[in-house]
Design an enzyme around this catalytic site. Structure first.
Site, PDB file in Angstrom:
ATOM      1  N   CYS A  82     -51.660 -11.783  15.711  1.00 30.60           N
ATOM      2  CA  CYS A  82     -50.265 -12.232  15.750  1.00 30.60           C
ATOM      3  C   CYS A  82     -49.449 -11.146  16.455  1.00 30.60           C
ATOM      4  O   CYS A  82     -49.585  -9.964  16.142  1.00 30.60           O
ATOM      5  CB  CYS A  82     -49.731 -12.473  14.336  1.00 30.60           C
ATOM      6  SG  CYS A  82     -50.638 -13.770  13.480  1.00 30.60           S
ATOM      7  N   CYS A  90     -44.397  -6.232   5.106  1.00 31.24           N
ATOM      8  CA  CYS A  90     -45.221  -7.254   5.762  1.00 31.24           C
ATOM      9  C   CYS A  90     -45.500  -6.878   7.206  1.00 31.24           C
ATOM     10  O   CYS A  90     -44.586  -6.536   7.952  1.00 31.24           O
ATOM     11  CB  CYS A  90     -44.498  -8.593   5.798  1.00 31.24           C
ATOM     12  SG  CYS A  90     -44.124  -9.219   4.192  1.00 31.24           S
ATOM     13  N   CYS A 143     -47.334  -8.457  14.507  1.00 32.56           N
ATOM     14  CA  CYS A 143     -47.939  -7.821  13.334  1.00 32.56           C
ATOM     15  C   CYS A 143     -48.777  -6.607  13.741  1.00 32.56           C
ATOM     16  O   CYS A 143     -49.640  -6.696  14.621  1.00 32.56           O
ATOM     17  CB  CYS A 143     -48.824  -8.850  12.625  1.00 32.56           C
ATOM     18  SG  CYS A 143     -49.676  -8.198  11.176  1.00 32.56           S
ATOM     19  N   GLU A 190     -55.599  -1.142   3.045  1.00 33.94           N
ATOM     20  CA  GLU A 190     -54.406  -0.823   2.261  1.00 33.94           C
ATOM     21  C   GLU A 190     -54.060  -1.956   1.307  1.00 33.94           C
ATOM     22  O   GLU A 190     -54.308  -3.123   1.604  1.00 33.94           O
ATOM     23  CB  GLU A 190     -53.218  -0.555   3.201  1.00 33.94           C
ATOM     24  CG  GLU A 190     -53.402   0.735   3.973  1.00 33.94           C
ATOM     25  CD  GLU A 190     -52.237   1.073   4.885  1.00 33.94           C
ATOM     26  OE1 GLU A 190     -51.980   2.269   5.069  1.00 33.94           O
ATOM     27  OE2 GLU A 190     -51.592   0.167   5.426  1.00 33.94           O
ATOM     28  N   CYS A 193     -50.322  -6.840  -3.669  1.00 31.98           N
ATOM     29  CA  CYS A 193     -50.586  -7.445  -2.368  1.00 31.98           C
ATOM     30  C   CYS A 193     -51.899  -6.834  -1.877  1.00 31.98           C
ATOM     31  O   CYS A 193     -51.975  -5.623  -1.668  1.00 31.98           O
ATOM     32  CB  CYS A 193     -49.425  -7.106  -1.432  1.00 31.98           C
ATOM     33  SG  CYS A 193     -49.685  -7.638   0.253  1.00 31.98           S
ATOM     34  N   CYS A 203     -57.649  -7.211  11.220  1.00 30.11           N
ATOM     35  CA  CYS A 203     -57.470  -8.669  11.265  1.00 30.11           C
ATOM     36  C   CYS A 203     -57.786  -9.143  12.674  1.00 30.11           C
ATOM     37  O   CYS A 203     -57.491  -8.447  13.651  1.00 30.11           O
ATOM     38  CB  CYS A 203     -56.032  -9.032  10.901  1.00 30.11           C
ATOM     39  SG  CYS A 203     -55.749 -10.814  10.769  1.00 30.11           S
TER      40      CYS A 203
HETATM   41  N1  SAH Z   1     -53.145 -13.439   7.493  1.00 30.13           N
HETATM   42  C1  SAH Z   1     -52.212 -13.935   6.498  1.00 30.13           C
HETATM   43  C2  SAH Z   1     -51.539 -12.808   5.731  1.00 30.13           C
HETATM   44  C3  SAH Z   1     -50.624 -11.993   6.604  1.00 30.13           C
HETATM   45  S1  SAH Z   1     -49.395 -10.963   5.921  1.00 30.13           S
HETATM   46  C4  SAH Z   1     -51.174 -14.799   7.166  1.00 30.13           C
HETATM   47  O1  SAH Z   1     -51.108 -14.833   8.402  1.00 30.13           O
HETATM   48  O2  SAH Z   1     -50.431 -15.474   6.463  1.00 30.13           O
HETATM   49  C5  SAH Z   1     -48.166 -11.965   5.221  1.00 30.13           C
HETATM   50  C6  SAH Z   1     -47.002 -12.392   6.114  1.00 30.13           C
HETATM   51  O3  SAH Z   1     -46.358 -11.331   6.812  1.00 30.13           O
HETATM   52  C7  SAH Z   1     -47.435 -13.383   7.167  1.00 30.13           C
HETATM   53  O4  SAH Z   1     -46.581 -14.497   7.148  1.00 30.13           O
HETATM   54  C8  SAH Z   1     -47.279 -12.586   8.429  1.00 30.13           C
HETATM   55  O5  SAH Z   1     -47.120 -13.398   9.547  1.00 30.13           O
HETATM   56  C9  SAH Z   1     -46.044 -11.780   8.118  1.00 30.13           C
HETATM   57  N2  SAH Z   1     -45.830 -10.653   9.039  1.00 30.13           N
HETATM   58  C10 SAH Z   1     -46.734 -10.040   9.830  1.00 30.13           C
HETATM   59  N3  SAH Z   1     -46.142  -9.069  10.554  1.00 30.13           N
HETATM   60  C11 SAH Z   1     -44.837  -9.051  10.205  1.00 30.13           C
HETATM   61  C12 SAH Z   1     -43.721  -8.260  10.593  1.00 30.13           C
HETATM   62  N4  SAH Z   1     -43.846  -7.273  11.477  1.00 30.13           N
HETATM   63  N5  SAH Z   1     -42.541  -8.516  10.007  1.00 30.13           N
HETATM   64  C13 SAH Z   1     -42.406  -9.498   9.094  1.00 30.13           C
HETATM   65  N6  SAH Z   1     -43.429 -10.267   8.691  1.00 30.13           N
HETATM   66  C14 SAH Z   1     -44.633 -10.061   9.244  1.00 30.13           C
END
Ligand code: SAH
Length: 353
Positions: free
Chosen positions: A118, A337, A121, A94, A107, A114
């Site tokens: 985390c 995000c 996420c 996406e 984006c 991934c």
């Molecule tokens: N792998 C990269 C890009 C991730 S997406 C990274 O870790 O930075 C970009 C941001 O969204 C990251 O800071 C990630 O931690 C955050 N993110 C992931 N899940 C989220 C959620 N449910 N709510 C808010 N931010 C989130």
């Protein structure tokens, strides 16, 4: 049967010159070819009208296009648009277009799924399907620019879609060089932000590149204990070492490193956290981007109240740090995000084989 043809969009300009030379073709045609593919987003050789007919036929016999295809798009009531791309092998990813942050922003994804896991996420919960190739990463931009008619418009690019860019280092950097080429979309590093969970060897490598994008580091915690719990793959590294690597990172004049901090009620949003965050970042050229959790079923955390978010932001700002709170975009279409997830990956049919 093995497919011998290579995807034309996987080559940088100099590689294309080498490929053409090997075919006995004048290397200067590489620029024309590169422009058609990377700037105009063409997906067939026939339309390359400034190349001779015989060269077009020869190229068609030698190369193919494996450009990601848009298989669905959804527009949010806040104007954010989410695109589902199907890759040549049927896997899906996406990308999101945000029209006004205040600039236009794409984006894009660097992996299908991934591997970072985390805990807050959704993409992390899917696991890694596979790395994207450089052509597939750059391809999302090419296709979106073409489909949205943005060839001559300025926009920003954030690597904040699916995937961890530093876990797919070579392809990510190659895709950024492809996008930056003047014959391509000419998007300079200043307009690109790479967001990473902070894989140390990758960060060090990135620091030594000639082509360095803006950096956003997903910090999310102020103690090793909490960070290790939230980001299981960070367990082999200490926050102090991550901060040291950031301190050594080359930052352009008047730029700062962004530290992303997802706010989880009762987990990392206390006064003590705000104070520790300020102390951790005090001697860095940093800005803090607070991201109140985008909640979803299956995510075992909750979003703090707006009042709590503001309180946390003010505490951090009172230390002198630049603080912003990320507005959540496209939540109604699950484009925000951490909400990019493909539930039905295996059943998606290839569109362009
Ligand atoms: N792998 C990269 C890009 C991730 S997406 C990274 O870790 O930075 C970009 C941001 O969204 C990251 O800071 C990630 O931690 C955050 N993110 C992931 N899940 C989220 C959620 N449910 N709510 C808010 N931010 C989130």
């Amino acid at each position: 049967m093995r497919e011998a043809k290579q995807d034309i969009a996987e080559f940088e300009l100099n590689e294309l010159e080498t490929e053409l030379a090997a075919l006995g073709v004048q290397p200067f045609h590489a620029r024309q070819l590169y422009r058609w593919v990377h700037n105009r987003g063409l997906e067939h050789f026939e339309g390359m009208t400034d190349l001779s007919q015989s060269l077009r036929v020869q190229l068609n016999q030698t190369f193919k296009f494996s450009t990601p295809q848009i298989s669905a798009r959804r527009i949010s009531n806040d104007g954010t648009e989410k695109f589902l791309f199907t890759l040549a092998d049927g896997k899906t990813i996406e990308s999101v277009f945000i029209p006004d942050t205040p600039a236009m922003t794409f984006c894009i994804s660097t992996q299908a799924g991934c591997a970072m896991r985390c805990r807050f996420c959704l993409t992390g919960q899917m696991g890694l399907t596979r790395h994207l190739t450089a052509g597939e990463i750059a391809g999302q931009v090419r296709v979106l620019v073409r489909e949205l008619g943005l060839q001559n418009r300025r926009f920003n690019l954030v690597l904040m879609g699916m995937g961890e860019p530093l876990h797919n280092y070579d392809a990510t950097m190659k895709s950024l060089r492809m996008i930056a080429a003047p014959e391509g979309l000419a998007i300079t590093p200043r307009r690109v932000t790479l967001s990473t969970v902070g894989i140390l060897p990758g960060l060090k490598r990135l620091a030594s590149e000639r082509w360095v994008p803006n950096l956003a580091v997903s910090l999310h915690a102020t103690t090793d204990k909490v960070r290790h719990a939230l980001i299981p793959t960070s367990r082999n590294q200490r926050l102090a070492d991550l901060i040291d690597a950031c301190r050594e990172f080359p930052i352009k004049h008047r730029e700062r490193i962004t530290f992303e901090y997802v706010l989880l009620a009762g987990v990392n949003d206390t006064t003590a956290d705000a104070n520790r965050l300020a102390t951790l970042l005090q001697d860095l050229r940093a800005k803090v981007n607070l991201i109140p959790l985008n909640e979803a079923s299956g995510i075992p955390f909750s979003r703090p109240s707006n009042q709590q978010v503001n309180r946390f932001a003010q505490l951090v700002a009172s230390s002198g740090l630049v603080v912003s709170v990320r507005k959540s975009r496209g939540r109604d279409i699950r484009a925000a995000c951490g909400q990019l997830i493909i539930k039905d990956d295996c059943s998606t049919q290839p569109l362009n084989n």
